[in-house]
Design an enzyme around this catalytic site. Structure first.
Site, PDB file in Angstrom:
ATOM      1  N   LYS A   1       0.835  -1.203   0.000  1.00 41.30           N
ATOM      2  CA  LYS A   1       0.000   0.000   0.000  1.00 41.30           C
ATOM      3  C   LYS A   1       0.869   1.251   0.000  1.00 41.30           C
ATOM      4  O   LYS A   1       0.567   2.237  -0.696  1.00 41.30           O
ATOM      5  CB  LYS A   1      -0.940   0.012   1.224  1.00 41.30           C
ATOM      6  CG  LYS A   1      -2.102  -0.967   1.080  1.00 41.30           C
ATOM      7  CD  LYS A   1      -2.869  -1.179   2.388  1.00 41.30           C
ATOM      8  CE  LYS A   1      -3.886  -2.315   2.222  1.00 41.30           C
ATOM      9  NZ  LYS A   1      -4.474  -2.759   3.501  1.00 41.30           N
TER      10      LYS A   1
ATOM     11  N   GLN B   1      -4.372  -1.340   9.663  1.00 46.54           N
ATOM     12  CA  GLN B   1      -4.201  -2.666   9.064  1.00 46.54           C
ATOM     13  C   GLN B   1      -4.759  -3.711  10.037  1.00 46.54           C
ATOM     14  O   GLN B   1      -4.390  -3.734  11.200  1.00 46.54           O
ATOM     15  CB  GLN B   1      -2.712  -2.928   8.781  1.00 46.54           C
ATOM     16  CG  GLN B   1      -2.427  -4.258   8.101  1.00 46.54           C
ATOM     17  CD  GLN B   1      -3.014  -4.337   6.696  1.00 46.54           C
ATOM     18  OE1 GLN B   1      -2.975  -3.361   5.946  1.00 46.54           O
ATOM     19  NE2 GLN B   1      -3.567  -5.471   6.341  1.00 46.54           N
TER      20      GLN B   1
ATOM     21  N   ASP C   1     -10.778   3.921   4.672  1.00 43.67           N
ATOM     22  CA  ASP C   1     -10.914   2.481   4.528  1.00 43.67           C
ATOM     23  C   ASP C   1     -12.367   2.038   4.803  1.00 43.67           C
ATOM     24  O   ASP C   1     -12.696   0.863   4.632  1.00 43.67           O
ATOM     25  CB  ASP C   1      -9.943   1.793   5.497  1.00 43.67           C
ATOM     26  CG  ASP C   1      -9.658   0.338   5.128  1.00 43.67           C
ATOM     27  OD1 ASP C   1      -9.754  -0.018   3.934  1.00 43.67           O
ATOM     28  OD2 ASP C   1      -9.335  -0.449   6.041  1.00 43.67           O
TER      29      ASP C   1
END
Lengths: 288, 288
Positions: B58, B102, B125
């Site tokens: 990413k 994450q 996200d």
């Protein structure tokens, strides 16, 4: 003989009475232990006759259950910003444990903005996105009252949604969407139907549990009910007519909610119960 | 002749490249107009090899797209409270426009509490309850990246979900539930299936659109795909195997995502695009 084939009625009125009695006992206990009385603030914008009636009814039920109710009546011309400020102020007020915004508020109000001004811990009507998220993710929080009432009814009649196919007709933010999420959290396979569904009857025919929540009189016909299904009619239509054609549906269903006396009474009952729960938490009588 | 009967592949890799190119152009425009570079903060707890790899990937993609990436690496022993404080601090940091936690973070972390510490305007996200509510109610907000990517793929191939029966297999908070809500907002009839669904194959056979998002290799077999259906495989399984048995499903589907190269690349693309959008809004370059 033919009577034995009709569905058992799900007595929402009776269950609601018991839920309110229990809430009333808990309210008395809160008052005894803390000196404070559980308080529901109801915010009413304008003077829509139906809304005025609902609010009066809710306040009367509060009084009977030993719950203080505070009415905040705002003029019809109230702006979204003013309404939001009122709701924020009530959210900060330690004397208020639950907040109910009577809706619809009128077309000039951004209802979503208003709902979001209600603190989640006081959202006893379960209208905030935070409450919806909690219902969706199985987290602690308040259910929307009608969906919460429907789940109580299913439990009361030992209907375990796990592995059953539940078809929810309607997808409103306060009824269809949350009841589907609550059923999914209880392991039902959930189908959402709505006005754009191409073959509603065919989908309903596959349902073990039908939740009608769309507000169209007798939309669901008895011939489309799977024999032995559980039929929950949360429709509100003029003349006490539900979304389900009761007379034909009861010939095929195993359990069915009448209209009136089915889902309807559960809504206020859950509101009162959740108000007492909110007060209990906010007054530090249990761990939140 | 037999080749004409196999499904058209939905080229997520190609679409993702175009989405990233567009995000890159917009990032350059943000930098040119404001002097600030869009910045994504990535929070990593511990050193799980798969997570480390994802984060590295990413960050590389950010760098290539002209997006600053800030890595916050926390030790595996980090508590939920410490993680929440880190995320709150990033939420306040005006130099950070998007925040990615994450996950999974490890069993000792309350991930929901951590997610909720991310400010909704930086939740690129799409993991907060606020973002889920926005997806569910058709309000402005960031989509979960994989569901958002799936919707982009459907649009790219002119698949209009309205009135179609979409079956979502899986009900996770970041994939199954939100993609179902996005499809419902686009007027699909949506069925959620999961491990407790009693006859998965029968339900899948009725789907015009299948979204497989459950993480079980080749769970969905070709024989259960309705001829002409659109098949979206969002499954992640070792060895680049999807949740759909690709070789048999492509013989019946009209459109199908390959694994890899279908849904997967869209996830990071949407993350980058949403980061640039967040920066654009926060830097006052458009009305939020």
């Amino acid at each position: 003989m033919s009577r034995t084939r009709t569905a058992q009625l799900m007595d929402g009125a009776g269950l609601a009475r018991r839920v309110v009695e229990e809430a009333s006992d808990r309210a008395a206990e809160v008052t005894r232990r803390s000196g404070a009385t559980p308080c529901l603030a109801t915010v009413l914008v304008g003077e829509d006759p139906a809304s005025v009636t609902y609010v009066r009814m809710k306040r009367a039920r509060c009084a009977k259950a030993g719950i203080e109710s505070r009415l905040v009546s705002l003029p019809a011309a109230t702006t979204t910003a003013e309404l939001v400020e009122t709701l924020r102020s009530l959210s900060r007020d330690t004397g208020v444990h639950g907040i109910l915004l009577q809706h619809p508020c009128g077309p000039h109000i951004d209802e979503r903005a208003a709902f979001e001004a209600i603190a989640p811990e006081k959202d006893v009507d379960g209208v905030t996105m935070s409450s919806f998220g909690a219902m969706s993710f199985g987290l602690p929080g308040f259910a929307s009252c009608t969906p919460g009432g429907i789940m109580r009814l299913l439990d009361e009649y030992d209907v375990d949604p796990a592995g059953r196919h539940a078809v929810v007709v309607g997808r409103s933010a306060i009824l269809g969407k949350p009841v589907g999420m609550l059923l999914l959290a209880r392991d039902a396979t959930v189908t959402y139907c709505h006005s754009r569904t191409s073959d509603l009857a065919a989908t309903v025919r596959e349902a073990d549990i039908v939740v009608a929540a769309v507000g169209r009189p007798r939309l669901i016909r008895g011939e489309d009910i799977k024999p032995g299904a559980v039929v929950i009619d949360a429709g509100y239509n003029p003349g006490n007519i539900g979304d389900v054609d009761f007379d034909t549906a009861r010939l095929r269903a195993r359990l069915i909610t009448p209209v009136p006396g089915g889902v309807g009474p559960m809504t206020i009952a859950v509101l009162l119960a959740q108000t007492v729960t909110a007060a209990t938490t906010q007054l530090g009588l249990v761990r939140g």
